[in-house]
Design an enzyme around this catalytic site. Structure first.
Site, PDB file in Angstrom:
ATOM      1  N   ASP A 163     -32.390 -60.501  18.995  1.00  0.00           N
ATOM      2  CA  ASP A 163     -31.904 -60.157  17.658  1.00  0.00           C
ATOM      3  C   ASP A 163     -30.500 -60.740  17.443  1.00  0.00           C
ATOM      4  O   ASP A 163     -29.624 -60.567  18.274  1.00  0.00           O
ATOM      5  CB  ASP A 163     -31.865 -58.629  17.550  1.00  0.00           C
ATOM      6  CG  ASP A 163     -31.711 -58.148  16.115  1.00  0.00           C
ATOM      7  OD1 ASP A 163     -31.290 -58.948  15.259  1.00  0.00           O
ATOM      8  OD2 ASP A 163     -31.997 -56.968  15.866  1.00  0.00           O
ATOM      9  N   HIS A 182     -28.637 -60.284  14.458  1.00  0.00           N
ATOM     10  CA  HIS A 182     -27.945 -59.655  13.323  1.00  0.00           C
ATOM     11  C   HIS A 182     -26.506 -59.286  13.707  1.00  0.00           C
ATOM     12  O   HIS A 182     -26.284 -58.330  14.450  1.00  0.00           O
ATOM     13  CB  HIS A 182     -28.691 -58.416  12.871  1.00  0.00           C
ATOM     14  CG  HIS A 182     -29.950 -58.732  12.120  1.00  0.00           C
ATOM     15  ND1 HIS A 182     -31.174 -58.869  12.734  1.00  0.00           N
ATOM     16  CD2 HIS A 182     -30.168 -58.972  10.801  1.00  0.00           C
ATOM     17  CE1 HIS A 182     -32.097 -59.152  11.811  1.00  0.00           C
ATOM     18  NE2 HIS A 182     -31.515 -59.233  10.640  1.00  0.00           N
TER      19      HIS A 182
END
Lengths: 483, 144, 483, 144
Positions: D18, D20
């Site tokens: 991930d 983000h």
């Protein structure tokens, strides 16, 4: 008594009033002194006029739904839900269609049946039948101001009961609640009956209680050119101001073309100010209302959200003082409270995102503002000529002559000769001018713009084009395309 | 198009206290274009006006619109009035936003069929659908 | 081998290719001649580049969702649903995050577990693991063109398999799929790997198969000033064109201010044309993509529809060639197919209503276009200086020096020194310029506009303002207000 | 604010593949502002990186974010790894878009608590909520 735009004599008002409040049992409950006293003790948060004036100063747009059901308790629950779950800034109480036609017996039957079957059999709140105490119960249960919204040619009794009942705003007017809402009511009569309503509001105003009045902007809600609805709004604003009304909200229903819609709100405010000043009504607080798309809606709720959101965006960019909100159930008729709240939430999201943005001045916008102003002045100035300077008399004669003409209106007092259609940019123009007193210069603009569309579509402008436009939004378009 | 031999006469109107005039105007146009003789009694039409117009014009069918949600109250008894007036067999069609709020269409339809309507149409129906149905009901055209 | 913006030698390409297709078993399935032959027999309706070019000529905006699930059958069902029930004009195949990091073993585990538990455990379609035949199965089952959308720094194997597999468009680039999508990948490496992808696309183009390429416009999707994303898009367009790519779509993520957003799409197209011409790439067909709001979304679905619809309206008014659609489930992560289709329907309703309307020229719009152009030219011209005329070398050095700097990027090869914030109209400006090579004149514009906001809010511009802006939309606003 | 006597150390990171980075940046800012010592291992952090950072800094808690839907796969076994590393008692918090698709939050929460997390947060949680919980869990503040 001759019709004239002249403040109603108080004694005469009181004389008519006896008839009005005796026309249905609950009428007796309305007492002027008691009404003023009740209004005077309402908290500021419930005062419609104040909230509008503040929004105008802040340059923000308030969101107001339509809503009304048959029974008091359910109506209160509905309105509260729209504030708590929808975030409504202003509330309505939409009146049912029987009450709008003064058919209180049928409204009563609808109330009883609603109780029996356990769901609302009426499309609104029958305020006259419920009477004064019920109105006050509604108003007191709210945290934001409540307006009466209806469509009543003779709304005198409704006004007596709801204003004494604590409602702080009242929609309608002698033209805008007759021509689109009745078949057989002479304009002279409805204008007179609305002079009574305005005089009543003026009385409250004299006692220090400001009640907001709002001529109904969208009229038939279907392809109404801005200059037509502007003319009606301004005539009704003048009629209201003469009777002592001091808080007036002029309205307009979204046509769908951004430039025309922004130009319509701008020109409406400027023209109304101009005519109010010309006739010496200097102390009116003028605000504007933008109605989200009033025509046919897509059945699909997601698509309906698209239509609603685009209406909200236009209202925000035009800086209307308030916007009347549609719901994702629009195509299905009266919405559930959940759908109503959903429409408000989508609207408020867009209003908030755009509250710091405006539509900048452009050549196209300025041209559209000028066109609408020129058209509206043509109509109003000829109307005033017809009335020998009197706007009430002029309105009646102008409708007789087709000087003002509302498309798709049910009233036989409307000429029904004009035919609107969209141009290639989606703006509403005229295909047939009927007897509208437009100059050849103005007419040429319309002809050219509709002509351009005809060319693009490879067909001559005709009634079929109008029908295609009426069905267009339901099919996901603004401009109706040939099949 | 309707065949030459018989032009059907339709009584068209918006029932009750309903003033929705736009759809009425379109229906008049569409049915006339399709070859019917249309007797349009307009908006705010009472049950009596529908029946009287049908009797006077010797109409083949009554087409009732209702857009404002009171249709359920307004339409009740129309079939009985037709029977009283001696035109009990007349075809009756109804369409629009017939009830208050979003309700299951099948339920709504059954309610109106029970009232004596031959067909009922939900919101958003295009005129052509009703035109085809009428032609079919009168044996003038097979539905495709 | 030195990095340079120079067309890859074919023999060298073939040499690298051996490594690429041997890096995972399914790589062997990709054969160049077979890929070209397969692409050549695809019907016109499945060709992405053609559909975009046609939309550009017609001046309409196409709607494209994001979507991808772990298993082939479910993925096909999902995409079909988005066309049948949503009305999608263009389709995606969003690749899962493991594949994006070349972690094919983990992707495989995700596939198996998805089969076991009966729901997708991956956030996208693992095209490499599924291999060539599965890709062709997907493409053939569709009635509209399908693009590969991902976020893969090294996307060479994915490109080999999906292009031979019949996909006709491929998103990404050496900067836009590295800086926002990776932590540790040197820019030099990702640019080189994307030169390979572009060379592959260029090869197909030479064989008469046009594959559309789309640099990823929104980057980190959070308060990215237009000039930053424009600079990246133009660098990647130049890099792609050099390798023989002929259909390029440059992109931009909605900032939320209408004027800035319309100005961004206009300036992006004009600047990209300008730089492509300057470097002699005359035969590129350039189109644009507008991404609906990429930041935080409201949890409430009605509010989300408001955000989606406003994005659609801006895309239509800006006349972007396509718009990437969000869903009412955005705040909750990967959407259901129903929610995805709902987002497309709302979007298409607005696109259709506005397809005949454009944002007219205004003083404010022209000023914004000029500002974005001046900023972008400052960055690109300094980048080219740094690269001694070579845009590939320049890009690497410019990122090292912070001449280009992407806010909130995870990559350690990004300076991370600039700080964006909204001005009082909601446009994205800069609070801290880091090492951006802006003139004092440009900087003064930013300072003044953010300063105005600070004044209105009674606080000094700070990181808290930035945080407030990031949370704003979720709370129903564009500009974050002090708590 | 955390009381003077003890400054809690938190290991903060975004797990798995991930990337983000925005929320991670905000959490670092918010927790630091709230008086915690924040060890931010950034995005794309493996389970090993979380455990190693916690051991090396003698951390009081591990805060795992996951925004891309693979959280369920990525987080499994983290508690077991902590036990192996001799920090089995460390508090573990997780939050974000933890699963693929819209699922019932209570189900999702139970799944993560069963994995050994002390608390799990749905999308849209404000940092202050986690700050208050941590202070409460360490007996440093009553939750209002």
């Amino acid at each position: 008594m001759q019709l004239a735009n002249k403040k109603l004599d108080w004694d005469q008002f009181l004389q008519i009033r006896q008839e009005v409040i005796n026309s249905w049992p609950t009428g007796q409950e309305a007492d002027l002194a008691d009404g003023v006293a009740y209004q005077a003790q309402l908290p500021a948060k419930l005062r419609f006029a104040e909230k509008l004036e503040q929004a105008k100063q802040e340059g923000i747009t308030l969101a107001q739904p339509r809503a009304g059901v048959a029974l008091v308790h359910e109506h209160i629950e509905l309105l509260r839900y729209l504030v708590d779950e929808g975030g409504a800034d202003l509330l309505p109480t939409t009146i049912d269609s029987y009450t709008r036609q003064n058919r209180y017996n049928e409204a009563q039957a609808g109330i009883e049946e609603s109780r029996t079957v356990g769901r609302s059999m009426l499309n609104g709140f029958p305020a006259v039948n419920h009477g004064l105490a019920a109105c006050r119960q509604v108003v007191e249960a709210m945290s934001v101001p409540v307006q009466v919204r209806h469509g009543t040619p003779d709304a005198r009794l409704l006004a007596e009961i709801t204003l004494a009942g604590g409602f702080t705003a009242y929609e309608g007017g002698g033209i805008s609640y007759n021509i689109p809402y009745a078949k057989d009511v002479p304009l002279e009569r409805s204008i007179r009956d609305w002079q009574y309503v305005d005089r009543l509001v003026g009385y409250y105003e004299e006692q220090g209680i400001s009640i907001n009045r709002e001529p109904f902007g969208p009229l038939t809600g279907t392809l109404v050119p801005p200059s037509i609805s502007h003319s009606v709004a301004i005539v009704e604003a003048l009629l209201a101001a003469e009777q002592g009304v001091r808080s007036i909200t002029v309205g307009y229903g979204q046509c769908g073309n951004l430039i025309q819609d922004v130009a319509a709100i701008r020109s409406l405010e400027e023209l109304a100010e101009e005519y109010l000043n010309r006739f010496g009504y200097q102390d009116v607080v003028l605000t504007t209302v933008f109605h989200q798309w009033m025509g046919g809606f897509p059945q699909d709720e997601s698509k309906a959200f698209g239509v609603i959101s685009w209406g909200a965006a236009t209202a925000a960019l035009a800086k209307a003082t308030k916007v009347i909100v549609k719901t994702p159930h629009e195509a299905m008729g009266v919405p559930t409270k959940e759908a109503n709240a959903a429409g408000i939430r989508a609207t408020k999201q867009v209003l908030n995102m755009l509250k710091d943005q405006t539509m900048p001045e452009t050549k196209e916008l300025a041209a559209e503002v000028e066109l609408i102003k020129a058209e509206t002045r043509s109509i109003l100035d000829r109307l005033l000529e017809f009335g020998e300077g009197d706007v009430a008399v002029g309105a009646v004669r102008a409708f007789q002559a087709g000087i003002i003409d509302v498309p798709f209106a049910p009233s036989r007092y409307n000429a029904g000769k004009i035919l609107p259609a969209r141009d290639y940019r989606g703006a509403v123009r005229l295909l047939d001018f009927g007897n509208l007193p437009f100059s050849e210069e103005i007419k040429d603009v319309h002809r050219e713009k509709i002509g351009q569309r005809g060319k693009l579509e490879g067909r001559d402008p005709s009634f079929q084009m109008v029908i295609d436009d009426i069905y267009a939004i339901g099919k996901g378009m603004l401009v109706g395309k040939p099949r | 198009m309707v065949e030459e031999k018989k032009q059907l006469t339709l009584v068209l109107g918006v029932i009750g206290a309903d003033v929705h005039a736009v759809g009425n105007r379109i229906l008049e146009y569409a049915f006339t274009e399709a070859g019917f003789k249309v007797v349009n009694i307009g908006v705010m039409a009472s049950q009596e006006e529908f029946i009287n117009a049908a009797v006077e014009t010797n109409a083949d069918a009554i087409l009732v619109s209702s857009l404002y949600g009171h249709g359920e109250i307004d339409c009740r008894g129309l079939r009985e009035k037709a029977i009283e007036a001696g035109i009990g067999d007349i075809k009756m069609y109804v369409g629009g936003n017939l009830v208050v709020g979003k309700q299951d269409w099948d339920d709504v339809k059954q309610r109106f069929l029970k009232m004596g309507f031959d067909r009922a149409y939900p919101p958003g129906t295009m005129p052509q659908e009703a035109i085809d149905d009428i032609l079919e009901d009168f044996g003038l055209k097979q539905k495709c």
